[in-house]
Scaffold this active site. Structure first.
Site, short mmCIF file in Angstrom:
data_model
loop_
_atom_site.label_atom_id
_atom_site.label_comp_id
_atom_site.label_asym_id
_atom_site.label_seq_id
_atom_site.Cartn_x
_atom_site.Cartn_y
_atom_site.Cartn_z
N GLU A 10 0.83 -1.20 0.00
CA GLU A 10 0.00 0.00 0.00
C GLU A 10 0.86 1.24 0.00
O GLU A 10 2.01 1.24 0.47
CB GLU A 10 -0.94 0.05 1.22
CG GLU A 10 -2.15 -0.87 1.14
CD GLU A 10 -1.92 -2.17 1.87
OE1 GLU A 10 -2.75 -3.09 1.72
OE2 GLU A 10 -0.90 -2.30 2.58
N THR A 11 0.28 2.31 -0.54
CA THR A 11 0.83 3.66 -0.47
C THR A 11 -0.25 4.55 0.11
O THR A 11 -1.42 4.43 -0.27
CB THR A 11 1.23 4.15 -1.87
OG1 THR A 11 2.25 3.29 -2.40
CG2 THR A 11 1.74 5.58 -1.83
#
Length: 278
Positions: free
Chosen positions: A47-48
């Site tokens: 994830e970002t």
């Protein structure tokens, strides 16, 4: 393009670079959803996240969470990593040692004790038995006999987890899933470790969809598993999970059940600090 503060955070390991990495873009209010999704696709991490000004006056900050292919309303290691990035950028811990995060799933409290953090898990939005036809398919995906699955449950809290319980940590570590059969399933598998060790359960997490892979250490899954395992009497109110072993990680997730609240935590370390042009 504008230069924005950027961090990469290691979550759920007291040894840097042995947990789960998270990319965090600060002061991202000027970015569009398409900008965020494209950058998250480029980082190619689990994830970002993107730090934004809060809309809710009770929150310290707002976050949007993206995988390489979609936005999530909530996820566990991004919650802890984003809280760490916000604090490192000058944020301050509130009364009682808490930070309050705003995300699409609502407000999430994060308890802060130095580099050890824990989030209060949001309630499950789907928590029910898994259909037998689905379990037959899941057994095929995992490459095991249907009879090896001792129990199962939907554990949806943002990600669409299906929890599967096997007899032992050895069974967990021996799994070799078939990516061609995974489809868009999100499967979390748990089994007990031998008594007397550092950890009480071994966990693995498998994602399908556009990218098929194994997640190193997974907060949202362990939050759902904690609800299920303690409700069914399989786990005590406090325990430690190891995850990422097959991937040569040293993930450690600490679970604490306090009444109806489930706290999911571990060590959080900033490993990269700089700027990014977006």
């Amino acid at each position: 393009m504008t230069s924005l503060r950027y961090s990469e955070i290691d979550v759920f390991s007291d040894t840097p670079y042995r947990g789960n990495a998270l990319a965090v873009v600060h002061d991202a209010d000027g970015l569009s959803s398409a900008d965020m999704q494209q950058f998250a696709n480029w980082t190619n991490l689990a994830e970002t996240t993107f730090l934004l000004a809060p809309a809710d006056p009770q929150a310290d900050y707002r976050v949007r969470i993206f995988t390489a292919s979609e936005e999530l309303p909530f996820a566990g290691h991004p919650t802890l990593g984003t809280a760490k990035a916000w604090l490192d950028a000058g944020g301050t811990v509130g009364p009682g040692g808490f930070v309050v995060q705003e995300c699409a799933a609502g407000l999430v409290r994060v308890r802060v004790d130095g580099d050890v953090m824990a989030f209060e898990a949001p309630p499950l939005t789907r928590y029910e038995a898994v259909a037998e036809t689905d379990l037959q398919h899941i057994a095929g995906v995992l490459g095991i006999a249907r009879g090896q699955i001792l129990d199962s449950s939907w554990l949806v809290n943002g990600p669409r987890w299906i929890g599967v319980r096997l007899a032992s940590s050895d069974d967990i570590l021996a799994l070799r899933p078939d990516p061609g059969k995974l489809g868009d399933l999100e499967i979390g598998v748990v089994g007990p470790c031998s008594p007397g060790g550092e950890t009480q359960f071994e966990v693995r997490a498998f994602f399908g969809g556009d990218a098929v892979w194994e997640d190193p250490v997974t907060g949202s899954l362990n939050a759902g598993l904690a609800r299920w395992l303690t409700d069914t009497g399989i786990a005590p109110p406090q325990y430690v999970v190891s995850q990422g072993t097959v991937l040569h990680r040293l993930g450690r997730v600490h679970i604490g059940v306090e009444g109806e609240a489930i706290w999911v935590g571990g060590h959080v370390t900033r490993c990269v600090a700089g700027t990014v042009r977006l």
